[in-house]
Design an enzyme around this catalytic site. Structure first.
Site, short mmCIF file in Angstrom:
data_model
loop_
_atom_site.label_atom_id
_atom_site.label_comp_id
_atom_site.label_asym_id
_atom_site.label_seq_id
_atom_site.Cartn_x
_atom_site.Cartn_y
_atom_site.Cartn_z
CG HIS A 60 18.55 26.36 -27.15
ND1 HIS A 60 19.44 27.05 -26.36
CD2 HIS A 60 19.31 25.53 -27.90
CE1 HIS A 60 20.68 26.66 -26.63
NE2 HIS A 60 20.63 25.73 -27.57
CG ASN A 133 25.14 27.45 -26.17
OD1 ASN A 133 23.98 27.82 -26.27
ND2 ASN A 133 25.56 26.28 -26.59
C1 HEM Z 1 24.90 21.97 -36.01
C2 HEM Z 1 24.55 22.13 -34.78
C3 HEM Z 1 23.25 22.76 -34.37
C4 HEM Z 1 22.01 22.65 -34.90
C5 HEM Z 1 21.59 21.84 -36.11
C6 HEM Z 1 21.13 23.46 -34.10
C7 HEM Z 1 19.77 23.59 -34.29
C8 HEM Z 1 18.94 24.39 -33.54
C9 HEM Z 1 17.52 24.52 -33.74
C10 HEM Z 1 16.73 23.80 -34.83
C11 HEM Z 1 17.05 25.39 -32.84
C12 HEM Z 1 15.62 25.86 -32.65
C13 HEM Z 1 15.43 27.11 -33.46
C14 HEM Z 1 14.01 27.60 -33.44
O1 HEM Z 1 13.09 26.80 -33.42
O2 HEM Z 1 13.85 28.85 -33.48
C15 HEM Z 1 18.18 25.84 -32.05
C16 HEM Z 1 18.12 26.77 -31.06
C17 HEM Z 1 19.23 27.32 -30.48
N1 HEM Z 1 20.54 26.94 -30.65
FE1 HEM Z 1 21.19 25.52 -31.85
N2 HEM Z 1 21.85 24.05 -33.10
C18 HEM Z 1 23.15 23.65 -33.23
C19 HEM Z 1 24.21 24.02 -32.46
C20 HEM Z 1 24.21 25.07 -31.59
C21 HEM Z 1 25.37 25.66 -30.98
C22 HEM Z 1 26.79 25.19 -31.23
C23 HEM Z 1 24.93 26.70 -30.24
C24 HEM Z 1 25.72 27.68 -29.41
C25 HEM Z 1 27.00 27.85 -29.51
C26 HEM Z 1 23.50 26.77 -30.35
C27 HEM Z 1 22.69 27.70 -29.76
C28 HEM Z 1 21.33 27.76 -29.89
C29 HEM Z 1 20.51 28.72 -29.19
C30 HEM Z 1 20.98 29.83 -28.26
C31 HEM Z 1 19.19 28.44 -29.57
C32 HEM Z 1 17.95 29.16 -29.09
C33 HEM Z 1 17.64 30.33 -30.00
C34 HEM Z 1 16.45 31.08 -29.49
O3 HEM Z 1 16.54 31.59 -28.35
O4 HEM Z 1 15.45 31.16 -30.21
N3 HEM Z 1 23.09 25.76 -31.18
N4 HEM Z 1 19.31 25.18 -32.49
#
Ligand code: HEM
Length: 489
Positions: A60, A133
């Site tokens: 993202h 999402n």
């Molecule tokens: C176990 C599964 C997941 C892991 C380990 C994971 C991990 C991460 C990490 C490390 C980031 C970056 C955060 C940052 O640097 O601020 C991120 C961002 C993000 N993830 Fe996940 N994620 C997972 C599953 C998901 C799922 C299932 C969704 C949605 C249903 C999702 C939605 C998002 C979104 C929207 C962002 C961006 C947040 C922002 O705008 O700062 N992720 N994710």
């Protein structure tokens, strides 16, 4: 760009405030000579420039954000005691960051990819983050698979490019992805803009009311702008011509006062019904059918204010699925549970230990009070206050009131698979989704999927991938096999 920004009057200065005489010529040892180490203006400027970037989000990375207002439109107090949901008409300030997932920061918006939907509610009981999402489901159902999955979406260690072989190897070996992949290669896989798509909390969460009664809840944000998508050809063109298409669209619509909004809905399941629901309600690869748990409209979300500084407010913004408020908590969904750890950890690495103190991230309707202190970037906000608890100097105290209700559990610890309910398998909802699509959309789905699968170099991976779609729906599998064979002639 319609916004005008004032420059501060007065001379240029160094970071320590000394006036700068020349910002165009560095100081040399004589005319035409080498530079001097005493040129503080040059050294400070070059050193600061070298440190302008922070690590981009590992997923993202590309995103755009805006502030807004959430307004409650229905009484939900029988389901949750969360104060920001406690009264019809109540308004809460929000910040929403949209994103794409797989591309790096310098990529393009118009890609076939899920869109992130990270929503912060600045409530009087602390910030509540809903990090979802634009899709109600996900590719996998256990957090332990997430880094492997993302590695296949990102650049191959040898070629440096995204590789169809890796993507389809992983998806074909992870049949639980069939539902989300069907969604992604259908029409909604490339939204026309961030405004023209729905948002979802995706996971199941717990709501608990004043009496301690528990409910399971899923969030839906229905776009009031209407769903609008791009075809693959339109997207390919737009990604080249205007890589920032989504970001520009969002900013410009807010600048002209055309505030995008979403109708907020929830599906609510009384806790006792979870055990016998036809699908495991904590499996992120499945939706709850609307006929089983109809959506209830509870609010309106409007975005009405652009950030003024993208780095400070969007790049440094942080959202965590672990940021709950009283009356809302996690479910035992194994993906959500892993995410409760992953985000805070990412923030500490990416933005630092005091990331929560930045204006976009800190609570706006209350304040943070605890004994955490110091660390890189600490601004001294606590002055001389005591930094321990309990204390007898009037410091903050614990409430004795957990945010959410306890889960009843039995059995042994173990590397258990997510339990299957009566109608659970990896294909059932993918098949349903395929059959729900119009014939035109099915045609585009087959064209999009076959175009990508045909790039895979190994027959065994192709066969395994197609077999999964065939298990979802026989026609789906047959049509895909024929289309891939045609492309590989
Ligand atoms: C176990 C599964 C997941 C892991 C380990 C994971 C991990 C991460 C990490 C490390 C980031 C970056 C955060 C940052 O640097 O601020 C991120 C961002 C993000 N993830 Fe996940 N994620 C997972 C599953 C998901 C799922 C299932 C969704 C949605 C249903 C999702 C939605 C998002 C979104 C929207 C962002 C961006 C947040 C922002 O705008 O700062 N992720 N994710």
């Amino acid at each position: 760009m319609s916004e005008q920004f004032d420059n501060t009057a007065g001379p240029l200065t160094t970071e320590s405030g000394a006036p700068i005489s020349n910002n165009n010529q560095s100081e040399a040892a004589g005319v035409g000579g080498p530079l001097l180490i005493q040129d503080q203006v040059l050294l400070e400027k070059l050193a600061h420039f070298n440190r302008e970037r922070i690590p981009e989000r590992v997923v993202h990375a590309r995103g755009a954000g805006a502030y807004g207002t959430f307004t409650v439109t229905a009484d939900v107090t029988k389901y949750t005691k969360a104060k920001f949901l406690s009264q019809v008409g109540k308004e809460t300030e929000t910040f929403l960051r949209f994103s794409t997932v797989a591309d790096s920061l310098g990529g393009a918006d118009a890609r076939r990819d899920p869109r992130g939907w990270a929503l912060k509610f600045y409530t009087e009981e602390g910030n509540y983050d809903l990090v979802g999402n634009n899709t109600p489901v996900f590719f996998i159902r256990d957090a332990i698979k997430f880094p492997d999955f993302i590695h296949t979406q990102k650049r191959d260690p040898y070629t440096g490019s995204q590789e169809a072989d890796n993507v389809w190897d992983f998806w074909s070996l992870s049949p639980e992805s069939t539902h989300q992949v069907t969604w992604l290669f259908g029409d909604r896989g490339i939204p026309a803009s961030y405004r023209h798509m729905d948002g979802f909390g995706s996971h199941t969460f717990q709501w608990v009311n004043e009496a301690g009664e528990q409910f399971w809840v899923k969030y839906h944000f229905k776009t009031d702008q209407g769903i609008k998508n791009l075809t693959q050809d339109e997207a390919n063109k737009l990604a080249g011509e205007d890589p920032d298409s989504h970001q520009r669209d969002l900013r410009e619509s807010i600048e002209r006062g055309d505030f995008p909004s979403w109708t907020v809905q929830v599906q609510i399941m009384p806790a006792a019904e979870a055990a016998n629901y036809r699908y495991n309600p904590f499996d992120l690869t499945k939706v709850w059918l609307n006929e089983d748990y109809p959506r209830i409209t509870i609010g309106k979300l409007e975005l009405n204010r652009n950030p003024q500084n993208i780095f400070a407010e969007v790049e440094q913004s942080i959202f965590s699925p672990a940021h709950f408020v009283p009356g809302i908590g996690p479910s035992p969904d194994k993906m959500l549970q892993g995410r409760l750890f992953a985000y805070g950890d990412a923030h500490r690495y990416r933005v630092g230990i005091n990331a929560d103190h930045l204006p976009v991230n800190r609570p706006h309707a209350t304040e943070a009070r605890n004994g955490n202190r110091d660390g890189l970037g600490y601004d001294g906000r606590h002055g001389g206050q005591k930094n321990y608890e309990p204390n007898s100097f009037g410091g903050p105290y614990e409430t004795g009131q957990p945010l959410w209700a306890p889960l009843q559990l039995n059995g042994a610890t173990g590397e258990w698979e997510t339990p299957k309910h009566a109608e659970d398998d990896d294909y059932v909802q993918a098949g349903k989704l395929f059959r729900l699509m119009s014939e035109d959309e099915q045609d585009r789905l087959i064209a999009n999927l076959s175009g990508f699968i045909a790039k895979v170099s190994r027959d065994d991976i192709i066969e395994r991938a197609i077999a999964n779609f065939a298990k979802a729906d026989e026609t789906y599998g047959k049509r895909l096999a024929a289309a891939v064979a045609e492309l590989r002639k």
